[in-house]
Design an enzyme around this catalytic site. Structure first.
Site, PDB file in Angstrom:
ATOM      1  N   GLU A 108       0.858  -1.183   0.000  1.00  0.00           N
ATOM      2  CA  GLU A 108       0.000   0.000   0.000  1.00  0.00           C
ATOM      3  C   GLU A 108       0.895   1.234   0.000  1.00  0.00           C
ATOM      4  OE1 GLU A 108      -3.554   2.064   2.684  1.00  0.00           O
ATOM      5  OE2 GLU A 108      -2.638   0.163   3.313  1.00  0.00           O
ATOM      6  N   ARG A 358       6.094 -13.718   8.928  1.00  0.00           N
ATOM      7  CA  ARG A 358       6.648 -12.400   8.667  1.00  0.00           C
ATOM      8  C   ARG A 358       8.021 -12.292   9.321  1.00  0.00           C
ATOM      9  NH1 ARG A 358       2.509  -8.389  10.909  1.00  0.00           N
ATOM     10  NH2 ARG A 358       3.993  -6.890  10.051  1.00  0.00           N
ATOM     11  N   LYS A 368       4.708   0.727  11.513  1.00  0.00           N
ATOM     12  CA  LYS A 368       4.623   2.006  10.805  1.00  0.00           C
ATOM     13  C   LYS A 368       4.350   3.149  11.777  1.00  0.00           C
ATOM     14  CE  LYS A 368       2.854   1.601   6.847  1.00  0.00           C
ATOM     15  NZ  LYS A 368       1.905   1.353   5.752  1.00  0.00           N
TER      16      LYS A 368
END
Length: 897
Positions: A108, A358, A368
């Site tokens: 994104e 991950r 983030k």
């Protein structure tokens, strides 16, 4: 699963950090044969066979090329994952793709890529290359469905990072528009989810027409209430059975902009009683009157990721949608959407989603939200600060892209979460830089040496190898003259303050320059210190007057003289260049920032940057740097696929570390960043390495490196258990077992963005022992790091601790361990007079599970009703919280389990 002893670098060099010497011949022979038959385009693919490559091979019949031959060695969990996932694919995805094997990287565009994204980039591209025989390809797609957070700045940054991390590898083909945006290693043009907005809208209309979607007008609060819980089904919206024609009209009005944000949403009509919360009529579309960075104001409704993702995958012909484990529970919804749009004829293929773990990295943060806080609060200089885990920061620091890929390859692919030591990334950087970087002399803390018997007008050049292992890099010219600089630490001042502190004796083993003694200037001459010129105020040395011995040139030891043992580096004073060095270290001083301090900012390493001015480097370094600066200025419009950066110029400054030219450098102010030290100074034993910042870190992953031979201290069993405070939010009978109850437990879990996670589900054998009224809102003790286990069909992710009087059946009295109400959920409890625990991430191996068995056998309630633990030293210690001991309500002198 990845076996490090079989890893190969992108250059084809064998990486053998853990291999025994008896394996070397076989490994070298195997890899030599492998590299001989692998096409050049995939020589950089150094993953061993893993469950994803097995799934792709089994589901397509295409054999991967270039995977490392591990001689039949495999991992039980890996094989089980492959078999399980293949069976699930066969059951849930009956429609098979016809076409090339295609993967994608779909970030994104709402932030900068970081090391976690590097794993996804590397593996998606590498997997496509491994299936070259299946016409493998990898797409680049921007998932731009949230206009409120997306900007062109992020778009360009993401594309630049992907180009950089794949630099040096064969790009995929496909037709591309002739512009800089679409140029890259991916197949074809850059795709965007916004390219498919009309198709996604048409798919939504189809779902409404088929009765699979409806317009809802519940408020967000009402929707959460109707959703239900982990143990209770949801309730259907009162608008769920709205007529199809009315739904179509409202959806058209939403598209036309007739309603403000939040008035209506489009929801799928699936199953409000599903145990998977993602299938309880999820939202597919919402109203957002915001300008989109790519489509402008063409749209005022935008699809949710779970709806747009499978559609974008399907329309692009993505055969295998590889994503991280947090999307595993979303896969049924992914398949539900993909199957329906394919049946409607809107797309021609059925993609398959496969999940892998991950990347979690110690000594840094990848959230983030936390990265934004570091930037906005000026804890770092920006997104490309060389201490940041962003790819732009890593690149500016000087880590080569091949080192990032090597790191990802060494981590491998599995379904098991792990917490990777940052030192492994540093080791990969060292390995690549050692191979690629020329050597140079750099004096970080210079002291002047004047050669008294050298003609001031005379200069002599020495031709020195640029790299001791790579003759093809040639030589560099290093001048020598009357004045040179050496490192201040290479001279020990016996007669000054330094010597006074040691009784006028040099440190043990010191072999460099002393007053009246000799040392060799590397590649040049032997000199002797005759006199020390001192500062009149501090008495510190400021200049050394020395004699040179011409007959010792270039390493010669005259016959009859003893060889001088000490060798030091130097830079000639008049030709050397002054520069600035940014000596970077890890941004955080703890493995898991914020875990113990409750605020990751408190764990920042105040020594993560040391600015060193007036560093002297040999002239060849300055000439190379000026050349690169000029090229960067003149080649601003060069091919984006082969973009050059200041940090491409790297050196090993001998005895100091690996350094790269910083992008802030100018002709008048050269700046070099320390990429990494020559050796790992974080994991070194303090007794052996005085630069070590802390003792060797214990590996907390699944019980590895516990108790056995290594240098790390053995951690007592009790400190490996994650005893945490929690609150029981809900409790209900187990639907299939009369003796069990199901609880909803808040143990303070937060996600990577710092937001609360869903409460944990706990199944406990407390039915009939404690009333449900006594359980709700009770502050208790749980074990939070046991391996999740299914109990009669419901997965339990923690264990409640309770005391028992030891009686059997209905006569037994059971009481939960109580925690003071002031203690926050998630607090790690500790044992009186013991160091705070270092819990394993998860106790899941057989050996690790025995840890809990041993601890449980030593837990008791004392005569005062306090929970205690008898340690390995036989001392009895209370289980403590930040507000006092853990207690039970009335039981005494009994067991805990």
């Amino acid at each position: 699963f990845f076996f490090p002893e079989f890893a190969a670098s992108t250059m084809g060099a064998v990486r053998l950090p853990y291999a025994s010497s008896t394996k070397l011949a076989t490994i070298y022979a195997t890899l030599a044969l492998l590299l001989a038959v692998v096409p050049p385009s995939i020589h950089g693919f150094a993953y061993a066979p893993n469950f994803i490559t097995k799934i792709i091979e089994q589901s397509t019949g295409v054999t991967p090329v270039g995977l490392l031959d591990v001689g039949g060695k495999t991992d039980v969990d890996d094989a089980a994952a492959a078999a399980s996932s293949t069976e699930e694919d066969a059951a849930s995805s009956p429609l098979t793709l016809k076409g090339p094997i295609t993967t994608r990287f779909p970030p994104e565009p709402n932030g900068y890529l970081h090391l976690g994204h590097a794993k996804a980039v590397s593996f998606n591209f590498a997997t496509a290359r491994a299936f070259a025989e299946g016409n493998g390809r990898c797409h680049m797609r921007l998932d731009d469905t949230n206009p409120s957070k997306e900007e062109d700045e992020y778009v360009y940054s993401i594309l630049e990072d992907v180009r950089w991390i794949q630099r040096g590898l064969e790009p995929f083909g496909g037709e591309k528009d002739d512009d800089d945006v679409n140029a890259g290693p991916w197949f074809g043009n850059v795709r965007k989810t916004s390219d498919y907005f009309q198709l996604i809208y048409d798919a939504a209309v189809h779902l409404i027409q088929s009765g699979d979607a409806f317009i809802d007008e519940l408020s967000p609060e009402e929707m959460r209430e109707y959703r239900g819980t982990l143990t209770a089904p949801g309730k259907e919206s009162p608008y769920r059975n709205r007529p199809i024609d009315e739904n179509l009209k409202l959806f058209s009005q939403m598209r036309s902009g007739d309603f403000p944000d939040g008035t209506y949403v489009l929801r799928a009509k699936i199953d409000m009683a599903s145990p998977n919360l993602n299938l309880r009529d999820p939202v597919l579309y919402r109203i957002k009157h915001e300008t989109h960075q790519a489509t402008g104001d063409d749209w005022c409704i935008y699809p949710m990721y779970d709806f747009s993702h499978p559609i974008a995958d399907a329309v692009e012909g993505i055969s295998h949608s590889l994503c991280t484990l947090e999307f595993e529970d979303h896969r049924p919804l992914y398949d539900w959407v993909a199957e329906r749009i394919m049946e409607a004829g809107l797309v021609q293929c059925m993609p398959r989603q496969i999940e892998f773990s991950r990347l979690n990295l110690k000594y840094t943060v990848l959230s983030k939200r936390k990265l934004i806080k570091l930037v906005t609060e000026s804890h770092v200089t920006g997104w490309d600060d060389p201490r940041m885990p962003t790819l732009s920061g890593i690149r500016r620091r000087g880590v080569p892209p091949s080192a990032i890929r090597l790191f990802c390859e060494r981590m491998g692919i599995s379904k098991t979460d792990s917490n990777i030591d940052f030192g492994i990334l540093e080791d990969c950087a060292r390995e690549v830089l050692d191979e690629e970087s020329p050597r140079a002399f750099a004096i970080l803390d210079p002291i002047k040496v004047t050669v008294t018997n050298w003609d001031a007008s005379s200069m002599e050049d020495f031709e020195i190898p640029s790299h001791p292992k790579r003759e093809e890099l040639g030589n560099r010219t290093v001048p020598f003259g009357k004045s040179v600089y050496i490192e201040r630490s290479d001279f020990f001042d016996l007669e000054g303050p330094e010597g006074e502190a040691t009784g006028n004796k040099p440190p043990k083993g010191f072999k460099r320059l002393l007053p009246g003694e000799k040392v060799r200037l590397k590649y040049a001459y032997v000199i002797q210190c005759d006199e020390v010129v001192r500062d009149a105020t501090t008495n510190e040395p400021v200049e050394l007057l020395c004699t040179v011995f011409p007959e010792t040139r270039a390493g010669v030891t005259p016959e009859g003289e003893a060889r001088v043992k000490g060798i030091i580096q130097w830079v000639e004073a008049s030709s050397g260049a002054s520069c600035q060095v940014m000596q970077y270290d890890r941004l955080f001083k703890t493995e898991e920032p914020g875990k113990e301090s409750d605020d990751f900012i408190n764990d920042l390493n105040k020594e993560s940057l040391k600015v060193i001015k007036n560093v002297m480097v040999e002239p060849s370094v300055a000439m190379d740097a000026l050349r690169v600066i000029a090229q960067m200025r003149n080649d601003a419009s060069s091919d984006v696929n082969d973009k050059q950066y200041h940090s491409d110029l790297t050196y090993q400054f001998e005895r100091s570390g690996y350094f790269a030219l910083d992008s802030s450098s100018t002709e008048s102010n050269l700046v070099f960043n320390r990429v990494v030290t020559l050796r790992d100074t974080w994991n070194a034993s303090p007794g052996k390495n005085k630069k070590s910042k802390q003792p060797k870190q214990q590996n907390n992953d699944a019980g590895k490196n516990r108790g056995g031979g290594g240098q790390a201290p053995v951690i007592e069993d009790a400190r490996r258990i994650a005893l945490r405070a929690g609150t029981i939010l809900e409790a209900a009978p187990h639907p299939e077992a009369d003796s069990l109850i199901v609880c909803k437990l808040d143990v303070g879990d937060i996600n990577e963005d710092g937001e609360p996670e869903e409460p944990r589900t706990v199944v406990a054998g407390l039915a009939g022992k404690i009333s449900f009224d006594d359980l709700i809102n009770r502050k208790i003790v749980c074990i939070a790091n046991l391996k999740p286990s299914k109990m009669r069909g419901i997965e339990s992710t923690a264990m409640l601790l309770a005391a028992s009087d030891g009686k059997e059946g209905d006569d037994e009295t059971v009481q939960l361990l109580d925690v003071p109400a002031s203690v926050p959920n998630g607090e790690l409890l500790f044992f009186e007079n013991m160091e705070v625990g270092e819990p394993d991430v998860m106790l899941k191996s057989k050996g690790a599970l025995k840890v809990w068995d041993r601890v449980k056998a030593k837990l008791r309630v004392n005569a005062d009703g306090e929970a205690t633990y008898q340690g390995e030293d036989d001392a009895v210690r209370k289980i403590m919280t930040s507000d006092g001991p853990v207690k039970v309500s009335s039981l005494m002198d009994c067991i805990i389990g």
